[in-house]
Design a protein around this motif. Structure first.
Motif, mmCIF file in Angstrom:
data_model
loop_
_atom_site.group_PDB
_atom_site.id
_atom_site.type_symbol
_atom_site.label_atom_id
_atom_site.label_comp_id
_atom_site.label_asym_id
_atom_site.label_seq_id
_atom_site.Cartn_x
_atom_site.Cartn_y
_atom_site.Cartn_z
ATOM 1 N N ALA A 13 -30.009 71.090 56.159
ATOM 2 C CA ALA A 13 -30.392 71.478 57.516
ATOM 3 C C ALA A 13 -30.894 70.279 58.313
ATOM 4 C CB ALA A 13 -31.466 72.566 57.462
ATOM 5 N N ARG A 14 -31.619 69.383 57.660
ATOM 6 C CA ARG A 14 -32.123 68.196 58.356
ATOM 7 C C ARG A 14 -30.987 67.255 58.726
ATOM 8 N NH1 ARG A 14 -34.841 65.743 54.424
ATOM 9 N NH2 ARG A 14 -35.682 64.170 55.824
ATOM 10 N N ALA A 15 -30.007 67.090 57.824
ATOM 11 C CA ALA A 15 -28.844 66.259 58.143
ATOM 12 C C ALA A 15 -28.058 66.867 59.293
ATOM 13 C CB ALA A 15 -27.957 66.106 56.902
ATOM 14 N N ALA A 29 -29.892 66.216 62.552
ATOM 15 C CA ALA A 29 -29.747 64.812 62.969
ATOM 16 C C ALA A 29 -28.348 64.554 63.525
ATOM 17 C CB ALA A 29 -30.026 63.881 61.783
ATOM 18 N N MET A 30 -27.329 65.146 62.885
ATOM 19 C CA MET A 30 -25.960 64.977 63.380
ATOM 20 C C MET A 30 -25.815 65.591 64.779
ATOM 21 S SD MET A 30 -22.822 66.545 63.878
ATOM 22 C CE MET A 30 -22.735 67.973 62.797
ATOM 23 N N TYR A 31 -26.433 66.740 64.990
ATOM 24 C CA TYR A 31 -26.382 67.388 66.305
ATOM 25 C C TYR A 31 -27.036 66.493 67.358
ATOM 26 C CZ TYR A 31 -27.026 71.016 69.857
ATOM 27 O OH TYR A 31 -27.011 71.731 71.024
ATOM 28 N N GLN A 32 -28.111 65.819 66.988
ATOM 29 C CA GLN A 32 -28.752 64.898 67.925
ATOM 30 C C GLN A 32 -27.864 63.685 68.213
ATOM 31 O OE1 GLN A 32 -31.653 65.191 69.754
ATOM 32 N NE2 GLN A 32 -31.391 67.304 69.018
ATOM 33 N N GLN A 79 -36.375 66.759 64.960
ATOM 34 C CA GLN A 79 -35.198 67.344 65.586
ATOM 35 C C GLN A 79 -35.170 68.857 65.399
ATOM 36 O OE1 GLN A 79 -34.619 64.866 63.130
ATOM 37 N NE2 GLN A 79 -33.766 63.119 64.217
ATOM 38 N N PRO A 80 -34.823 69.598 66.450
ATOM 39 C CA PRO A 80 -34.696 71.049 66.299
ATOM 40 C C PRO A 80 -33.494 71.388 65.437
ATOM 41 C CG PRO A 80 -33.927 70.362 68.461
ATOM 42 C CD PRO A 80 -34.531 69.145 67.821
ATOM 43 N N GLU A 81 -33.523 72.555 64.819
ATOM 44 C CA GLU A 81 -32.414 72.965 63.967
ATOM 45 C C GLU A 81 -31.131 73.050 64.775
ATOM 46 O OE1 GLU A 81 -31.199 76.780 61.177
ATOM 47 O OE2 GLU A 81 -33.279 76.088 61.211
#
Length: 477
Positions: A441-443, A446-449, A465-467
């Motif tokens: 979920a954290r990766a 980060a990818m979404y950001q 970062q938000p989910e």
């Protein structure tokens, strides 16, 4: 007669919910008031007591840290106790579904079932005492105890159903993974690992023959061959006499190497130690050949388009990497890579061009990661790379290199044309949490950001970062 189909999870949910509603109706409103009062006064104390007892068990303390308990688990347990004490006929469907989620998490993390049952037993005993102190021993108190017992038992049953189902799925996947060769050509992989082992041995010979200090030589366990054994060889071949012997021999070689460093300039001691190391390496080489001969050529059940690992094996890999990280006090990282504007590639150039782009990027990821790392086709235009035994700076350096390679390597199209592609990469370092869904979920976040900040870049997950929207769990029925 045609046999009836097996019950589904939905059937189980409805059955448990019906039983729960009946128990609440039998208990009556006075019992509900007693339990509601208990929820308001005792939920926080019950949660604290639960984890105080749990953390005394070394199995729980290995999986959980006191910081995780204080900041995340204890508040969640407080809500769980409050929800069960305040259960009502119109909330039990949601409560049953919530217990299945809890069971899934317990299965992913590997919480032993007996710890969960012990915890619920301890909670019930303390809550029974509180009921007696607050409501005495009259009819309402007895009805509250009966209702509380039923709620806890049904909740535990819902958890256990989900836990058993998830563990069964994991066991089937793990078994398939062990039969799965992890490589497209077993013969080529065998030769590659033999070459890596020989290269390490030759480097050692050269270092000692030239009277150089062997301190700069990496230990066998930290060499490319050693990392492959730990992170891929053992999971692929399974725990066996051969894999255990290889692990023990690698440890022997590393001990002998340290002793060689302590011998200093004594030529006789160095020669004796070198012979010992070469004997152990020869034994490793022999065992490695035996393992590869037994496994034979297998059908690698991988992604048909890219020939990368199938995402269904990702939970197996992440569970093992978490276990290794805990045992070695090490770390690993997950890279989630998404091709930028992939839909426009398909729209403008056709799906064949899109397939070529996916195959091209898959080849780059395989080429520019280590043999001990894992590369998965995650789905659509997404890939996952599991970087074993890395720290933050190493993970970012590899991610930056992959991002640059993708941008600098256009896809070859028919007719001599080329297609430029870029990728957004989210990087998440293992943070000690036992649930592999957390690092994924954290990766993903980060990818979404990375996408939001303009694409063609790497973003490190830092917890702020938000989910990512639309995230889907790895654990599917």
């Amino acid at each position: 007669m045609i046999p009836a189909p097996p019950p589904t999870a939905l059937d189980d949910n409805h059955g448990l919910a019906a039983d729960w509603r009946r128990s609440l109706a039998d208990a009556g409103p006075e019992a509900a008031q007693v339990l509601a009062a208990l929820a308001a006064s005792d939920a926080a104390a019950m949660a604290a007591h639960f984890y105080h007892v749990m953390m005394d068990d070394p199995r729980a303390s290995r999986l959980l840290s006191h910081e995780q308990v204080r900041t995340r688990l204890q508040p969640a347990m407080q809500r769980w106790v409050r929800d069960l004490l305040c259960a009502a006929p119109d909330t039990v469907e949601g409560l049953v579904a919530a217990q299945r989620v809890v069971g899934d998490v317990h299965a992913r993390v590997g919480i032993p079932v007996d710890l969960v049952t012990r915890g619920t037993r301890i909670l019930k005993q303390r809550l029974f005492q509180s009921i007696a102190e607050q409501a005495g021993h009259g009819q309402a108190a007895h009805a509250a105890i009966a209702s509380l017992t039923a709620s806890f038992d049904i909740a535990l049953e819902g958890m256990t159903l989900a836990y058993s189902s998830a563990r069964d799925r994991s066991s089937r996947t793990d078994a398939a993974y062990r039969l799965f060769s992890l490589v497209q050509n077993v013969g080529a992989e065998r030769e590659r690992q033999r070459a890596l082992l020989l290269d390490w041995e030759n480097t050692l010979l050269y270092t000692l023959a030239s009277q150089c200090d062997p301190l700069g030589l990496p230990s066998l366990s930290r060499s490319e061959f050693g990392l492959w054994v730990t992170h891929k060889g053992i999971p692929s071949f399974g725990e066996s006499d051969e894999t255990r012997q290889i692990s023990a021999l690698i440890a022997d070689v590393d001990r002998a190497l340290r002793q060689t460093q302590a011998d200093g300039d004594d030529p006789r001691a160095r020669a004796a130690r070198l012979q010992e190391i070469r004997t152990r390496v020869g034994q490793i080489r022999s065992l490695l050949g035996m393992m590869f001969e037994r496994i034979g050529e297998m059908d690698a059940s991988c992604d048909a388009l890219t020939n990368l690992l199938n995402r269904r094996f990702l939970p197996t890999v992440l569970r093992r990497e978490i276990d290794l990280a805990v045992k070695s006090r090490g770390s690993f990282a997950v890279l989630l890579l998404d091709l930028d504007h992939f839909k426009s590639i398909n729209d403008a150039h056709g799906h064949e061009a899109g397939d070529r782009a996916l195959q091209h990027v898959a080849a780059l990821l395989s080429q520019f990661t280590r043999g001990s790392d894992y590369v998965f086709r995650y789905g659509g235009e997404e890939f996952v790379v599991v970087l074993v035994s890395v720290d933050e700076s190493q993970a970012l350096a590899i991610a930056d290199g992959l991002c640059r390679r993708v941008a600098e390597s256009p896809v070859a199209l028919p007719g001599g044309h080329t297609l430029a592609v870029t990728a957004s990469i989210g990087v998440a370092l293992y943070d000690g949490h036992p649930d592999y869904e957390r690092v994924m979920a954290r990766a993903d976040a980060a990818m979404y950001q990375a996408k939001k900040r303009g694409r063609d870049r790497v973003v490190l997950a830092d917890g702020t970062q938000p989910e990512a929207p639309g995230r889907v769990s790895l654990q599917r029925p």
